[in-house]
Design an enzyme around this catalytic site. Structure first.
Site, PDB file in Angstrom:
ATOM      1  N   HIS A 249      62.829  64.908  41.192  1.00  0.00           N
ATOM      2  CA  HIS A 249      62.889  63.841  42.196  1.00  0.00           C
ATOM      3  C   HIS A 249      63.242  64.408  43.562  1.00  0.00           C
ATOM      4  CE1 HIS A 249      67.046  64.172  40.782  1.00  0.00           C
ATOM      5  NE2 HIS A 249      67.465  63.472  41.828  1.00  0.00           N
TER       6      HIS A 249
ATOM      7  N   HIS B 192      65.735  63.969  45.836  1.00  0.00           N
ATOM      8  CA  HIS B 192      67.054  64.265  46.387  1.00  0.00           C
ATOM      9  C   HIS B 192      67.188  65.759  46.662  1.00  0.00           C
ATOM     10  CE1 HIS B 192      68.750  60.344  44.450  1.00  0.00           C
ATOM     11  NE2 HIS B 192      68.173  60.124  45.616  1.00  0.00           N
TER      12      HIS B 192
ATOM     13  N   ASP C 279      69.479  67.869  46.485  1.00  0.00           N
ATOM     14  CA  ASP C 279      70.171  68.734  45.520  1.00  0.00           C
ATOM     15  C   ASP C 279      69.304  69.032  44.296  1.00  0.00           C
ATOM     16  OD1 ASP C 279      70.482  66.036  44.644  1.00  0.00           O
ATOM     17  OD2 ASP C 279      72.219  66.592  43.432  1.00  0.00           O
ATOM     18  N   HIS C 280      68.038  68.604  44.344  1.00  0.00           N
ATOM     19  CA  HIS C 280      67.055  68.976  43.320  1.00  0.00           C
ATOM     20  C   HIS C 280      65.786  69.567  43.933  1.00  0.00           C
ATOM     21  CE1 HIS C 280      69.026  67.051  39.771  1.00  0.00           C
ATOM     22  NE2 HIS C 280      69.671  66.457  40.761  1.00  0.00           N
TER      23      HIS C 280
ATOM     24  N   HIS D  21      66.695  56.053  38.845  1.00  0.00           N
ATOM     25  CA  HIS D  21      67.539  56.830  39.767  1.00  0.00           C
ATOM     26  C   HIS D  21      66.849  56.908  41.123  1.00  0.00           C
ATOM     27  CE1 HIS D  21      70.552  59.724  40.955  1.00  0.00           C
ATOM     28  NE2 HIS D  21      69.616  60.589  41.297  1.00  0.00           N
TER      29      HIS D  21
ATOM     30  N   ASP E 187      68.144  63.831  36.926  1.00  0.00           N
ATOM     31  CA  ASP E 187      69.278  62.914  37.025  1.00  0.00           C
ATOM     32  C   ASP E 187      69.055  61.633  36.224  1.00  0.00           C
ATOM     33  OD1 ASP E 187      70.647  64.670  38.579  1.00  0.00           O
ATOM     34  OD2 ASP E 187      70.640  63.458  40.403  1.00  0.00           O
TER      35      ASP E 187
ATOM     36  N   HIS F 146      72.938  68.353  36.056  1.00  0.00           N
ATOM     37  CA  HIS F 146      74.307  68.555  36.535  1.00  0.00           C
ATOM     38  C   HIS F 146      75.249  68.904  35.389  1.00  0.00           C
ATOM     39  CE1 HIS F 146      73.944  66.895  40.696  1.00  0.00           C
ATOM     40  NE2 HIS F 146      72.939  66.216  40.160  1.00  0.00           N
TER      41      HIS F 146
END
Length: 361
Positions: free
Chosen positions: A147, A149, A151-152, A205, A229, A267
Site C-alpha cells: 500500500h 503509506h 513506511d511501506h 487499511h 498492514d 510490523h
C-alpha cells in the site's frame, strides 16, 4: 502503519489566522504536552476532521515524504543494525529474509537461490534492502508494494533507479510511488519458474491495499503470505480508508487460506497485540503460550515472524469475530434482524475501537 507520530507533526494547525505548520514536542513529554496543549484540546473536540487533514497531508503531499525521510534518519541513528535481529527462512531453495527498517517495520527480500533472482516486499528504506541484496548477490526483479503509506513504499523509486529493470507492483487505487505494473484482485505474478505470487485486493487499511501470497506448491513447501498492514501477529491494521464490513471481507480472505501458510507481517507488533488479546480473551491458553514465547524473543530483540495462519486463527481476535466466547467477552449479542456478517462486522468494529484505546493508554 499504526496511528503514528505524524499526527503530532502534521496535526498542529496554525492558530487564529489559519494555515498549517509542523511542530514537535520533546519525546519524553510529547504525549502529556500534546494532550494539554490548545491544539490537543481542539483535536479532542474535532478529532475526526483534524485527523483527516493530517492524514491527507501525510499521504498526498510532499510533507509526508519529508516526514518519512526524517523518520528514516532517526531510525538509522537509533538502530544502526535494525530494530530486531532476524534470521532467513529457507524453503527448498527459496530464501525469505526479514529486513528490519524504521522503528518497527519489516521489508522482505525473497530470493530464488537457484537463479539469484529476488523480489522485495515493501522496501520503505532502500538502504538496508540494497545492502541485503548486495550481500546475497541477488538481482532485484521487482518490488511488491502492499500500500501507499510511506513506511511501506518510501524506497520504491530509489530501488527502481538503482535497478533499471525493476518493476513496481501494487494496486492503482493507492497512489503508490513508482508504480509500473498495476494489479487487480487475484492477479498472478511469476518470476522465473519458482517465484509464483498471487495478489489479493484487501481494502480497509487503505482503499487499495494488497497482500501477496507466495505459492508453496511450486517449491514443495508451505505458502507465504506477505500481509502488509492488513494482518499482524495477533492483530490487524487500523481502518483508515474503509469501514468494518470492508475490513472484515479482507480479513476473511486471509482466513480462507491454508492453515499451514506462513504469515510475514509489515510490523513488529506481536507483544503489544498479544497483551491486548489477553484483555479480550483472558482464558485463551494458546494465546498465553504464544505471549510467553514472544516476550522471550523480544527480550533478546529477536524477530517474532513468521507465525502460521493456523496459530493466528487460534489467538488473533481480529480473525475470530465468529467466536461466541469472544463476542460474549465484548458484551455483544446478535440483534434479531441482524445477519451474521453484519454482526461479525460489528464485533470487529468494537475490537478495533478497544485496540485503539489500548494502544493510546
Amino acid at each position: 502503519m499504526a496511528l503514528p507520530d505524524w499526527t503530532v507533526y502534521l496535526l498542529c494547525i496554525a492558530s487564529i489566522c489559519g494555515g498549517f505548520y509542523i511542530c514537535r514536542y520533546p519525546k519524553c513529554s510529547r504525549k502529556s504536552a500534546w494532550k494539554n496543549s490548545p491544539i490537543g484540546k481542539l483535536m479532542a473536540r474535532t478529532e475526526k476532521p483534524l485527523f483527516w487533514i493530517a492524514y491527507s497531508l501525510y499521504t498526498r503531499t510532499k510533507l509526508g515524504y519529508i516526514f518519512h525521510k526524517r523518520q528514516m534518519k532517526k531510525a538509522r541513528e537509533r538502530y544502526p543494525t535494525g530494530h530486531s535481529r532476524t534470521q532467513p527462512t529457507i524453503i527448498n531453495g527459496i530464501k525469505i529474509i526479514p529486513v528490519p527498517i524504521l522503528l518497527d517495520n519489516y521489508s522482505y527480500v525473497v530470493i530464488d537461490t537457484a537463479s539469484n533472482s529476488a523480489v522485495v516486499v515493501d522496501p520503505a528504506d532502500p538502504q538496508p534492502v540494497q545492502a541485503c541484496l548486495e550481500e546475497e548477490g541477488a538481482a532485484l526483479q521487482a518490488v511488491l508494494c502492499t500500500h501507499k503509506h510511506w513506511d511501506h513504499s518510501g524506497g520504491n523509486r530509489a530501488l527502481k533507479r538503482r535497478y533499471s529493470s525493476c518493476r513496481v507492483y501494487g494496486n492503482a487505487m493507492d497512489n503508490i510511488p513508482g508504480l509500473t505494473h498495476p494489479l487487480s484482485d487475484k492477479d498472478t505474478i511469476d518470476f522465473g519458474t519458482r517465484l509464483h505470487f498471487k495478489a489479493f485486493f484487501t481494502p480497509g487499511h487503505t482503499v487499495g491495499h494488497m497482500i501477496y501470497l507466495l505459492d508453496g506448491r511450486v517449491i514443495g513447501g508451505p505458502s507465504s503470505l506477505f500481509s502488509g498492514d492488513l494482518v499482524f501477529l495477533s492483530g490487524c491494521g487500523r481502518m483508515f480508508e474503509g469501514n468494518a464490513s470492508t475490513m472484515l471481507s479482507s480479513l476473511d480472505t486471509v482466513g480462507s487460506l491454508n492453515d499451514e501458510t506462513l504469515l510475514w507481517p509489515g510490523h513488529e507488533y506481536a507483544e503489544d497485540n498479544l497483551l491486548f488479546a489477553a484483555e479480550v480473551e483472558p482464558c485463551n491458553v494458546v494465546r498465553e503460550q504464544k505471549l510467553q514465547w514472544v516476550q522471550q524473543q523480544r527480550s533478546q530483540r529477536l524477530c517474532t515472524c513468521p507465525s502460521t495462519l493456523a496459530e493466528e486463527k487460534q489467538y488473533n481476535p481480529f480473525l475470530r469475530s465468529h467466536s461466541h466466547d469472544l463476542q460474549g467477552a465484548l458484551g455483544l449479542e446478535q440483534k434479531q434482524d441482524e445477519d451474521w456478517t453484519s454482526y461479525r462486522a460489528r464485533v470487529l468494529e468494537e475490537l478495533r475501537r478497544r485496540k485503539d484505546i489500548f494502544k493510546d493508554r
